[in-house]
Write an enzyme that holds these catalytic residues in place. Structure first.
Site, mmCIF file in Angstrom:
data_model
loop_
_atom_site.group_PDB
_atom_site.id
_atom_site.type_symbol
_atom_site.label_atom_id
_atom_site.label_comp_id
_atom_site.label_asym_id
_atom_site.label_seq_id
_atom_site.Cartn_x
_atom_site.Cartn_y
_atom_site.Cartn_z
ATOM 1 N N LYS A 281 0.697 -1.426 -0.079
ATOM 2 C CA LYS A 281 -0.222 -0.013 0.018
ATOM 3 C C LYS A 281 0.728 1.247 -0.030
ATOM 4 C CE LYS A 281 -4.353 -1.845 1.896
ATOM 5 N NZ LYS A 281 -5.456 -1.307 2.843
ATOM 6 N N ASP B 4 -10.452 3.091 1.517
ATOM 7 C CA ASP B 4 -10.468 2.424 2.759
ATOM 8 C C ASP B 4 -11.481 3.637 3.853
ATOM 9 O OD1 ASP B 4 -9.485 -0.186 2.437
ATOM 10 O OD2 ASP B 4 -7.416 0.688 3.128
#
Ligand code: NAP
Length: 287
Positions: free
Chosen positions: A70, A106
């Site tokens: 990420k 997210d």
């Protein structure tokens, strides 16, 4: 004759042993009538740069990015969206013409999950956030963006929590933040908060002695969310529910972060119920 899917999306990670994203997105593509296909790609770290270029070469539209990439994909992107930049992590990539653009969905997933599931409006609310990893960062920044009044970050490693506090202090001066150790000293904070978010694996512990705070702190005034979705109900959530709190697991966050990525790639609103059904069937089938 094999039918050729017209567009390709996928998820990259290493190791990538199991992911619910392929089933969720493939059902969603089919539901909205897109002849697209989503698949997992196991990519070794030394191949990450070449893989990202290669996906572009073969016309991939979008990727999800999972552990451990990420942060590591960021140097290979041409642009990064403001929120992903603040969080310092990318979980969604969009290949647009000759650009590779990174997003983080997210936080959007988390906010949509609490808004839909709890009807929880974050503005002016006080939050106790347990954990300071990647998911906690996304949660903290999104709550601050939504106007949360204060966030207490409780974590085992003080510096990780302090990193989040620094982001909040630098970018969201109206959101008060405080860092505390993840031990029994956090008992005192429960009575003054509206929502408690668990963004650590401690929700899985079923032995109360291992939990660094008391479950008796939960009350019916609390909204409690555990980001874990497997199992669907952790001990943490079970005990919060027993004490009358409104509870939610991480399933909706997973679905809504996927829905936000789907919208980025397709510009079509995601079929949330189809995605939810696909994931629940997959989780139940695996048990
Ligand atoms: P991460 O970056 O590795 O962070 C892990 C966090 O848990 C850190 O705060 C870490 O503390 C803490 N932790 C780990 N082991 C612990 C222990 N034994 N005792 C106390 N604290 C411990 O992971 P992440 O990506 O943030 O994920 C965190 C959780 O959220 C996971 O359960 C994951 O499955 C879930 N998640 C759910 C979604 C969703 O869509 N629902 C999305 C992402 C993540 P230190 O800082 O001290 O190491």
């Amino acid at each position: 004759m094999t039918k050729i899917k017209q567009k390709l999306c996928g998820i990259i990670g290493y190791p990538l042993t199991h992911s619910l994203s392929p089933i969720m997105h493939n059902k969603a593509f089919a539901d909205v009538g897109l002849d697209w296909f989503y698949m997992p790609f196991t990519v070794k770290e030394e191949d990450l740069k070449d893989a990202l270029k290669g996906f572009k070469a073969i016309g991939v539209i979008g990727l999800n990015v999972t552990m451990p990439y990420k942060k590591k994909v960021i140097p290979y992107l041409d642009e990064i969206a403001h929120y992903a930049n603040l969080v310092g992590a990318v979980n969604t990539i969009h290949y647009i013409e000759d650009k590779i653009v990174g997003y983080n969905t997210d936080g959007r997933g988390f906010i949509d999950a609490i808004t839909e599931g709890f009807k929880f409006i974050s503005e002016d609310k006080k939050i106790l956030l347990i954990g300071a990893g990647g998911a906690a960062r996304a949660v903290a920044v999104s709550l601050a963006m939504e106007g949360a009044k204060s966030i207490i970050i409780a974590n085992r490693t003080f510096e990780h929590a302090n990193d989040i506090k620094e982001i909040l202090d630098n970018h969201f001066s109206k959101c008060e933040s405080k860092v505390v150790s993840l031990d029994k000293s956090i008992n005192q904070y429960f009575k003054n908060v509206d929502m408690i978010v668990n963004a650590t694996p401690i929700g899985m512990y079923d032995n109360e002695k291992e939990i660094p705070f008391s479950f008796n702190n939960f009350t019916e005034n609390h909204y409690v969310i555990d980001l874990i979705y497997k199992p669907l109900q952790t001990e943490f959530l079970k005990r919060a529910k027993e004490r009358g709190a409104k509870t939610a697991n991480g399933l909706d966050m997973l679905i809504y972060q996927g829905a936000a990525a789907f919208k980025i790639w397709t510009n079509i609103d995601a079929p949330i119920e189809v995605m939810k059904k696909a994931i629940i069937e997959e989780i139940k089938g695996a048990n």
